[in-house]
Design a protein around this motif. Sequence first.
Motif, PDB file in Angstrom:
ATOM      1  N   LYS B  33       4.841 -10.585 -11.230  1.00 27.75           N
ATOM      2  CA  LYS B  33       3.711  -9.802 -10.727  1.00 27.75           C
ATOM      3  C   LYS B  33       2.748 -10.697  -9.960  1.00 27.75           C
ATOM      4  CE  LYS B  33       2.902  -5.902 -13.754  1.00 27.75           C
ATOM      5  NZ  LYS B  33       2.215  -5.581 -15.012  1.00 27.75           N
ATOM      6  N   LYS B  34       2.504 -11.885 -10.536  1.00 28.93           N
ATOM      7  CA  LYS B  34       1.576 -12.821  -9.885  1.00 28.93           C
ATOM      8  C   LYS B  34       2.093 -13.207  -8.505  1.00 28.93           C
ATOM      9  CE  LYS B  34      -0.702 -15.117 -13.655  1.00 28.93           C
ATOM     10  NZ  LYS B  34      -0.364 -16.105 -14.653  1.00 28.93           N
ATOM     11  N   ARG B  35       3.420 -13.466  -8.447  1.00 28.62           N
ATOM     12  CA  ARG B  35       3.994 -13.857  -7.170  1.00 28.62           C
ATOM     13  C   ARG B  35       3.799 -12.727  -6.143  1.00 28.62           C
ATOM     14  NH1 ARG B  35       9.925 -15.559  -7.757  1.00 28.62           N
ATOM     15  NH2 ARG B  35       9.238 -16.247  -9.806  1.00 28.62           N
ATOM     16  N   ALA B  36       3.978 -11.494  -6.605  1.00 37.69           N
ATOM     17  CA  ALA B  36       3.791 -10.346  -5.711  1.00 37.69           C
ATOM     18  C   ALA B  36       2.355 -10.305  -5.218  1.00 37.69           C
ATOM     19  CB  ALA B  36       4.150  -9.059  -6.439  1.00 37.69           C
ATOM     20  N   HIS B  38       0.291 -12.882  -4.934  1.00 39.62           N
ATOM     21  CA  HIS B  38       0.086 -13.963  -3.967  1.00 39.62           C
ATOM     22  C   HIS B  38       0.597 -13.580  -2.593  1.00 39.62           C
ATOM     23  CE1 HIS B  38      -0.226 -17.216  -7.303  1.00 39.62           C
ATOM     24  NE2 HIS B  38      -1.344 -16.538  -7.111  1.00 39.62           N
ATOM     25  N   LYS B  39       1.730 -12.892  -2.610  1.00 39.45           N
ATOM     26  CA  LYS B  39       2.319 -12.463  -1.348  1.00 39.45           C
ATOM     27  C   LYS B  39       1.348 -11.525  -0.631  1.00 39.45           C
ATOM     28  CE  LYS B  39       6.842 -10.957  -0.045  1.00 39.45           C
ATOM     29  NZ  LYS B  39       7.980 -10.173  -0.529  1.00 39.45           N
ATOM     30  N   LEU B  40       0.746 -10.650  -1.423  1.00 37.74           N
ATOM     31  CA  LEU B  40      -0.197  -9.680  -0.874  1.00 37.74           C
ATOM     32  C   LEU B  40      -1.411 -10.390  -0.285  1.00 37.74           C
ATOM     33  CD1 LEU B  40       0.080  -6.599  -1.021  1.00 37.74           C
ATOM     34  CD2 LEU B  40      -1.720  -6.631  -2.728  1.00 37.74           C
ATOM     35  N   ILE B  41      -1.892 -11.430  -0.996  1.00 38.00           N
ATOM     36  CA  ILE B  41      -3.038 -12.188  -0.502  1.00 38.00           C
ATOM     37  C   ILE B  41      -2.668 -12.851   0.822  1.00 38.00           C
ATOM     38  CG2 ILE B  41      -4.537 -14.189  -0.952  1.00 38.00           C
ATOM     39  CD1 ILE B  41      -4.351 -13.413  -3.949  1.00 38.00           C
ATOM     40  N   GLY B  42      -1.462 -13.432   0.861  1.00 37.19           N
ATOM     41  CA  GLY B  42      -0.975 -14.063   2.088  1.00 37.19           C
ATOM     42  C   GLY B  42      -0.951 -13.074   3.239  1.00 37.19           C
ATOM     43  N   ALA B  84       1.752  -3.782   6.836  1.00 41.10           N
ATOM     44  CA  ALA B  84       1.321  -2.966   5.706  1.00 41.10           C
ATOM     45  C   ALA B  84       2.482  -2.152   5.167  1.00 41.10           C
ATOM     46  CB  ALA B  84       0.186  -2.045   6.126  1.00 41.10           C
ATOM     47  N   VAL B  85       3.231  -1.540   6.049  1.00 44.27           N
ATOM     48  CA  VAL B  85       4.334  -0.698   5.588  1.00 44.27           C
ATOM     49  C   VAL B  85       5.412  -1.522   4.924  1.00 44.27           C
ATOM     50  CG1 VAL B  85       6.225   0.764   6.349  1.00 44.27           C
ATOM     51  CG2 VAL B  85       3.925   1.207   7.147  1.00 44.27           C
ATOM     52  N   SER B  86       5.791  -2.626   5.560  1.00 46.07           N
ATOM     53  CA  SER B  86       6.927  -3.353   5.002  1.00 46.07           C
ATOM     54  C   SER B  86       6.579  -4.109   3.740  1.00 46.07           C
ATOM     55  CB  SER B  86       7.526  -4.294   6.040  1.00 46.07           C
ATOM     56  OG  SER B  86       6.527  -5.140   6.518  1.00 46.07           O
ATOM     57  N   ASN B  87       5.346  -4.499   3.571  1.00 44.85           N
ATOM     58  CA  ASN B  87       5.028  -5.309   2.403  1.00 44.85           C
ATOM     59  C   ASN B  87       4.301  -4.600   1.282  1.00 44.85           C
ATOM     60  OD1 ASN B  87       6.066  -7.877   3.174  1.00 44.85           O
ATOM     61  ND2 ASN B  87       4.538  -7.804   4.778  1.00 44.85           N
ATOM     62  N   GLN B  88       3.557  -3.589   1.644  1.00 50.02           N
ATOM     63  CA  GLN B  88       2.721  -3.022   0.608  1.00 50.02           C
ATOM     64  C   GLN B  88       3.102  -1.611   0.239  1.00 50.02           C
ATOM     65  OE1 GLN B  88      -1.367  -3.375   1.613  1.00 50.02           O
ATOM     66  NE2 GLN B  88      -2.055  -2.971  -0.455  1.00 50.02           N
ATOM     67  N   ILE B  89       3.234  -0.779   1.245  1.00 48.84           N
ATOM     68  CA  ILE B  89       3.482   0.620   0.953  1.00 48.84           C
ATOM     69  C   ILE B  89       4.924   0.842   0.540  1.00 48.84           C
ATOM     70  CG2 ILE B  89       3.372   2.948   1.879  1.00 48.84           C
ATOM     71  CD1 ILE B  89       1.214   1.812   3.818  1.00 48.84           C
ATOM     72  N   MET B  90       5.846   0.132   1.206  1.00 46.80           N
ATOM     73  CA  MET B  90       7.270   0.322   0.909  1.00 46.80           C
ATOM     74  C   MET B  90       7.588   0.207  -0.580  1.00 46.80           C
ATOM     75  SD  MET B  90       9.570   0.683   3.517  1.00 46.80           S
ATOM     76  CE  MET B  90      10.047   0.058   5.102  1.00 46.80           C
ATOM     77  N   PRO B  91       7.208  -0.916  -1.223  1.00 51.76           N
ATOM     78  CA  PRO B  91       7.579  -1.050  -2.627  1.00 51.76           C
ATOM     79  C   PRO B  91       6.975   0.042  -3.514  1.00 51.76           C
ATOM     80  CG  PRO B  91       6.803  -3.129  -1.744  1.00 51.76           C
ATOM     81  CD  PRO B  91       6.514  -2.092  -0.720  1.00 51.76           C
ATOM     82  N   ILE B  92       5.797   0.518  -3.154  1.00 53.45           N
ATOM     83  CA  ILE B  92       5.181   1.569  -3.974  1.00 53.45           C
ATOM     84  C   ILE B  92       5.945   2.875  -3.804  1.00 53.45           C
ATOM     85  CG2 ILE B  92       3.106   2.978  -4.300  1.00 53.45           C
ATOM     86  CD1 ILE B  92       1.491   0.500  -3.385  1.00 53.45           C
ATOM     87  N   LEU B  93       6.299   3.169  -2.559  1.00 51.67           N
ATOM     88  CA  LEU B  93       7.029   4.403  -2.276  1.00 51.67           C
ATOM     89  C   LEU B  93       8.408   4.391  -2.909  1.00 51.67           C
ATOM     90  CD1 LEU B  93       6.421   5.245   1.488  1.00 51.67           C
ATOM     91  CD2 LEU B  93       5.734   6.556  -0.509  1.00 51.67           C
TER      92      LEU B  93
END
Lengths: 143, 199
Positions: B33-36, B38-42, B84-93
């Motif tokens: 989860k932490k790695r995810a 960090h990726k988001l922060i990046g 945004a789509v490829s990194n954030q929204i995709m995994p949630i969807l």
Amino acid sequence: MFRICMGYVNDHDWAKDIAQETFVTIWQQLPKFRNESAIGTWIFRIASNHCLRQIERQNKMPRSEMPEQLEDHIEPNREPQVQFLYKCIAELPETDRLIISLELEDVKQAEIAKIVGLTETNIRVKVHRIKERLAKKFENYEH
Amino acid sequence: MSTNIDLKNLWNKQATSDMPDIKELLTKADNLKKRARHKLIGLNLVLLATTAIMIYMWFNIDNELLTTKIGLVLIVVAIVSFLAVSNQIMPILFRSDFEGSSQEYLDQLIRIKRKEDFLNKVMINIYFTLLSAGLGLYMLQFIARMSTVWAVTYVVLTFGWIGFFWFYFRPRSVKKKQKPLIEMIAKLEEVNRQLGDGD
């Protein structure tokens, strides 16, 4: 739970990974668990679905491409017959692997029906066919 | 049936794995989860940097034409939406729920993969359209200031580049993302069919 995963992939380390992932999911989802179904059914459902999810991984790394030695060294002293059984099960179609593993794990057929999402009659027929298939393989193996 | 007893007996002889250490497992899950995170922060840093560059250009380059500004906005929108789509929204969807029956789970996976396939195609198209349009509009002002020869060279080069993007890179990236998805959908459908087989 480990044996179900083992029946599905027939690979000690891989099965261990799946069992662990299942465990984490169960742990995380436990607060959400409502007694709509028996806890056993619920746990086996999560385990089965984690097994099915391996289809995604299989696509990334086909089993046939794994080096042979790798499979050998992870087999911790199993009887040849036991090895043969797990090998035969892992060669069955994916859903049959789950059904027979649950059956051999002494899960009631009514429960298996709920886990897999088929009727009990369907499961009975399938279990019968799978057992016949395995019996035939064993006959050939012993002769 | 004697085979029945044999099978069960053999089945149970398989040594089970030791009970995993739950603390260690949860730490592992936490680390993931932490790695995810960090990726988001990046990702956010990249977004901020891009926006900062765009703002800098907005204020420091003499943008007389509205088209330049629209071009800039389009480029930012393209980059932001893609990331945004490829990194954030995709995994949630595309998160799957493990608590259904195998059949429900397989149906769900097939649905998710189809959605992913569709979104990939749409997103890549949107990304390339916005980026090409943005770049084209942005260039207009500078081209207008050049002599004819330079302007023509510039237009040919820019549109050549956009064409190369559109006709070579776009189909390639669509295909690259699509191939494993299509294979997986086929495999999932095959497994799902096993549940319906002639009973």
